[in-house]
Design a protein around this motif. Sequence first.
Motif, PDB file in Angstrom:
ATOM      1  N   LEU A   1       0.820  -1.201   0.000  1.00 39.59           N
ATOM      2  CA  LEU A   1       0.000   0.000   0.000  1.00 39.59           C
ATOM      3  C   LEU A   1       0.861   1.261   0.000  1.00 39.59           C
ATOM      4  O   LEU A   1       0.607   2.211  -0.750  1.00 39.59           O
ATOM      5  CB  LEU A   1      -0.924  -0.010   1.220  1.00 39.59           C
ATOM      6  N   ALA A   2       1.908   1.256   0.818  1.00 42.47           N
ATOM      7  CA  ALA A   2       2.804   2.412   0.871  1.00 42.47           C
ATOM      8  C   ALA A   2       3.530   2.598  -0.463  1.00 42.47           C
ATOM      9  O   ALA A   2       3.743   3.734  -0.923  1.00 42.47           O
ATOM     10  CB  ALA A   2       3.809   2.235   2.008  1.00 42.47           C
ATOM     11  N   MET A   3       3.899   1.500  -1.114  1.00 44.27           N
ATOM     12  CA  MET A   3       4.595   1.584  -2.396  1.00 44.27           C
ATOM     13  C   MET A   3       3.692   2.136  -3.490  1.00 44.27           C
ATOM     14  O   MET A   3       4.095   2.993  -4.285  1.00 44.27           O
ATOM     15  CB  MET A   3       5.126   0.205  -2.800  1.00 44.27           C
ATOM     16  N   VAL A   4       2.448   1.640  -3.562  1.00 43.24           N
ATOM     17  CA  VAL A   4       1.554   2.078  -4.623  1.00 43.24           C
ATOM     18  C   VAL A   4       1.130   3.531  -4.432  1.00 43.24           C
ATOM     19  O   VAL A   4       0.797   4.237  -5.398  1.00 43.24           O
ATOM     20  CB  VAL A   4       0.331   1.124  -4.719  1.00 43.24           C
ATOM     21  N   ARG A   5       1.201   4.016  -3.195  1.00 44.41           N
ATOM     22  CA  ARG A   5       0.887   5.415  -2.913  1.00 44.41           C
ATOM     23  C   ARG A   5       2.107   6.327  -3.041  1.00 44.41           C
ATOM     24  O   ARG A   5       1.995   7.538  -2.858  1.00 44.41           O
ATOM     25  CB  ARG A   5       0.321   5.533  -1.493  1.00 44.41           C
ATOM     26  N   GLY A   6       3.268   5.736  -3.326  1.00 46.52           N
ATOM     27  CA  GLY A   6       4.481   6.528  -3.447  1.00 46.52           C
ATOM     28  C   GLY A   6       5.059   6.973  -2.127  1.00 46.52           C
ATOM     29  O   GLY A   6       5.897   7.869  -2.067  1.00 46.52           O
ATOM     30  N   GLU A   7       4.647   6.318  -1.043  1.00 47.77           N
ATOM     31  CA  GLU A   7       5.122   6.680   0.285  1.00 47.77           C
ATOM     32  C   GLU A   7       6.340   5.875   0.714  1.00 47.77           C
ATOM     33  O   GLU A   7       6.929   6.145   1.764  1.00 47.77           O
ATOM     34  CB  GLU A   7       3.996   6.460   1.313  1.00 47.77           C
ATOM     35  N   ARG A   8       6.714   4.901  -0.104  1.00 50.88           N
ATOM     36  CA  ARG A   8       7.853   4.037   0.218  1.00 50.88           C
ATOM     37  C   ARG A   8       8.586   3.679  -1.058  1.00 50.88           C
ATOM     38  O   ARG A   8       7.967   3.347  -2.071  1.00 50.88           O
ATOM     39  CB  ARG A   8       7.377   2.776   0.944  1.00 50.88           C
ATOM     40  N   ASP A   9       9.905   3.735  -1.010  1.00 50.64           N
ATOM     41  CA  ASP A   9      10.724   3.345  -2.149  1.00 50.64           C
ATOM     42  C   ASP A   9      10.853   1.825  -2.205  1.00 50.64           C
ATOM     43  O   ASP A   9      10.489   1.114  -1.273  1.00 50.64           O
ATOM     44  CB  ASP A   9      12.119   3.978  -2.044  1.00 50.64           C
ATOM     45  N   GLY A  10      11.433   1.345  -3.304  1.00 48.73           N
ATOM     46  CA  GLY A  10      11.681  -0.082  -3.442  1.00 48.73           C
ATOM     47  C   GLY A  10      10.745  -0.723  -4.431  1.00 48.73           C
ATOM     48  O   GLY A  10       9.983  -0.052  -5.150  1.00 48.73           O
ATOM     49  N   ALA A  11      10.800  -2.048  -4.491  1.00 51.27           N
ATOM     50  CA  ALA A  11       9.982  -2.813  -5.423  1.00 51.27           C
ATOM     51  C   ALA A  11       9.716  -4.186  -4.843  1.00 51.27           C
ATOM     52  O   ALA A  11      10.465  -4.673  -3.986  1.00 51.27           O
ATOM     53  CB  ALA A  11      10.696  -2.934  -6.769  1.00 51.27           C
ATOM     54  N   LEU A  12       8.651  -4.819  -5.331  1.00 52.70           N
ATOM     55  CA  LEU A  12       8.345  -6.190  -4.949  1.00 52.70           C
ATOM     56  C   LEU A  12       8.870  -7.111  -6.051  1.00 52.70           C
ATOM     57  O   LEU A  12       8.588  -6.897  -7.231  1.00 52.70           O
ATOM     58  CB  LEU A  12       6.840  -6.368  -4.763  1.00 52.70           C
ATOM     59  N   PHE A  13       9.608  -8.120  -5.646  1.00 54.79           N
ATOM     60  CA  PHE A  13      10.311  -8.956  -6.612  1.00 54.79           C
ATOM     61  C   PHE A  13       9.377  -9.945  -7.317  1.00 54.79           C
ATOM     62  O   PHE A  13       8.533 -10.583  -6.699  1.00 54.79           O
ATOM     63  CB  PHE A  13      11.447  -9.706  -5.940  1.00 54.79           C
ATOM     64  N   THR A  14       9.580 -10.059  -8.613  1.00 52.12           N
ATOM     65  CA  THR A  14       8.785 -10.983  -9.425  1.00 52.12           C
ATOM     66  C   THR A  14       9.407 -12.377  -9.473  1.00 52.12           C
ATOM     67  O   THR A  14       8.757 -13.326  -9.925  1.00 52.12           O
ATOM     68  CB  THR A  14       8.657 -10.456 -10.865  1.00 52.12           C
ATOM     69  N   ASP A  15      10.656 -12.502  -9.037  1.00 48.94           N
ATOM     70  CA  ASP A  15      11.346 -13.796  -9.102  1.00 48.94           C
ATOM     71  C   ASP A  15      11.637 -14.360  -7.720  1.00 48.94           C
ATOM     72  O   ASP A  15      12.451 -15.263  -7.572  1.00 48.94           O
ATOM     73  CB  ASP A  15      12.643 -13.668  -9.906  1.00 48.94           C
ATOM     74  N   GLU A  16      10.967 -13.855  -6.700  1.00 40.08           N
ATOM     75  CA  GLU A  16      11.124 -14.367  -5.341  1.00 40.08           C
ATOM     76  C   GLU A  16       9.817 -15.051  -4.967  1.00 40.08           C
ATOM     77  O   GLU A  16       8.832 -14.396  -4.644  1.00 40.08           O
ATOM     78  CB  GLU A  16      11.453 -13.225  -4.377  1.00 40.08           C
ATOM     79  N   MET A  17       9.802 -16.379  -5.043  1.00 36.45           N
ATOM     80  CA  MET A  17       8.570 -17.151  -4.904  1.00 36.45           C
ATOM     81  C   MET A  17       8.406 -17.683  -3.482  1.00 36.45           C
ATOM     82  O   MET A  17       9.359 -18.150  -2.865  1.00 36.45           O
ATOM     83  CB  MET A  17       8.567 -18.318  -5.884  1.00 36.45           C
ATOM     84  N   ARG A  18       7.165 -17.629  -2.987  1.00 35.89           N
ATOM     85  CA  ARG A  18       6.846 -18.099  -1.644  1.00 35.89           C
ATOM     86  C   ARG A  18       5.473 -18.785  -1.641  1.00 35.89           C
ATOM     87  O   ARG A  18       4.748 -18.759  -2.641  1.00 35.89           O
ATOM     88  CB  ARG A  18       6.822 -16.934  -0.648  1.00 35.89           C
ATOM     89  N   CYS A  19       5.116 -19.329  -0.490  1.00 35.30           N
ATOM     90  CA  CYS A  19       3.808 -19.953  -0.291  1.00 35.30           C
ATOM     91  C   CYS A  19       3.092 -19.216   0.838  1.00 35.30           C
ATOM     92  O   CYS A  19       3.044 -19.696   1.974  1.00 35.30           O
ATOM     93  CB  CYS A  19       3.959 -21.429   0.049  1.00 35.30           C
ATOM     94  N   PRO A  20       2.580 -18.015   0.573  1.00 37.62           N
ATOM     95  CA  PRO A  20       1.971 -17.202   1.620  1.00 37.62           C
ATOM     96  C   PRO A  20       0.805 -17.910   2.286  1.00 37.62           C
ATOM     97  O   PRO A  20       0.140 -18.766   1.686  1.00 37.62           O
ATOM     98  CB  PRO A  20       1.523 -15.939   0.877  1.00 37.62           C
ATOM     99  N   VAL A  21       0.547 -17.530   3.551  1.00 37.12           N
ATOM    100  CA  VAL A  21      -0.464 -18.243   4.329  1.00 37.12           C
ATOM    101  C   VAL A  21      -1.248 -17.254   5.189  1.00 37.12           C
ATOM    102  O   VAL A  21      -0.693 -16.291   5.722  1.00 37.12           O
ATOM    103  CB  VAL A  21       0.204 -19.349   5.182  1.00 37.12           C
ATOM    104  N   PHE A  22      -2.544 -17.503   5.306  1.00 36.00           N
ATOM    105  CA  PHE A  22      -3.443 -16.658   6.082  1.00 36.00           C
ATOM    106  C   PHE A  22      -3.087 -16.774   7.566  1.00 36.00           C
ATOM    107  O   PHE A  22      -3.008 -17.877   8.111  1.00 36.00           O
ATOM    108  CB  PHE A  22      -4.874 -17.110   5.834  1.00 36.00           C
ATOM    109  N   VAL A  23      -2.874 -15.642   8.222  1.00 34.53           N
ATOM    110  CA  VAL A  23      -2.418 -15.648   9.614  1.00 34.53           C
ATOM    111  C   VAL A  23      -3.399 -16.381  10.523  1.00 34.53           C
ATOM    112  O   VAL A  23      -2.987 -17.047  11.490  1.00 34.53           O
ATOM    113  CB  VAL A  23      -2.165 -14.203  10.109  1.00 34.53           C
ATOM    114  N   GLU A  24      -4.686 -16.297  10.227  1.00 41.66           N
ATOM    115  CA  GLU A  24      -5.663 -16.966  11.088  1.00 41.66           C
ATOM    116  C   GLU A  24      -5.576 -18.484  10.962  1.00 41.66           C
ATOM    117  O   GLU A  24      -5.790 -19.206  11.949  1.00 41.66           O
ATOM    118  CB  GLU A  24      -7.069 -16.462  10.764  1.00 41.66           C
TER     119      GLU A  24
END
Length: 288
Positions: free
Chosen positions: A178-201
């Motif tokens: 959210l901060a990145m898309v609003r221009g409030e944070r520098d950097g980028a999200l990597f397209t070649d860094e793969m994970r298996c995200p999981v719902f915290v609940e």
Amino acid sequence: MPMGRLLITGASGYLGQRVAYFAQQTTIWNKIYSQSWRNPALAGEHVACDLANQAQLQALLDRIQPNAIIHTAAVTPAMGAAMTNEALWAVNVQATATLAAWAAQHEARFVHVSSDAVWGGRDTAYTESDVPAPIHPYGASKAAGEALVEALNPAAAIARTSLLYGQNPLDPNTTMALAMVRGERDGALFTDEMRCPVFVEDVAQALLELAQQPRLYGIFHLVGPQILSRFELGQALLAWNGIDSTGLPAGNTSASGLRRPSRVVVDNRATQSQLSTILRSIDDVTRR
């Protein structure tokens, strides 16, 4: 029948908060202790303790005499400059060893939260039997913690997780995107860094299930079944929250010059076959 006293370490952290919350929603535990180093509003009875202070931690355990411990606390890269080698060793290794040893000596159930950062990445998926091979200090500290738990408390459960997400409150991955898309944070999200995200609940519920099942010991993979890049995860989380992801910056690890795990795909099928808690895909969670 209530199972006694439960101690949740790191209860002010993103995962620890949800574990404490769901523990409070049941009648399984006579008493729930929520540990953190400060005194926020937490579910259960708050117990302040600096896990880097081994004498303080030992005194806390001897005082409250927990029958089960869910150890979510950790020093992580999200802490920035506070993630020193000394802090990694004191909390992720020494405190973990103290908790594991105390639990073994007092026949208390011990559930330790680890991470997919114990690996550096490869083309094939990692299973519960794959030996850790970390490539950075955080991963090395989590691998060392795992090894000590296995040595000091063979009856313990070690739960490896991946990128956590959720809405109540917003997870760090959503906040960053959210901060990145609003221009409030520098950097980028990597397209070649793969994970298996999981719902915290899902993870919180699975940890509580493991805490109630002493017959389950060894390594468990509390990860989602869906493989996403960090960039794809960012897009999915923004969409889930009704936010346009146009302009979300993308990048790749090779161009960044950073030494980071690349493709860390973690197989959860053996773990899922032993748990009643369903570890859902991000598509299943966000469609609900």
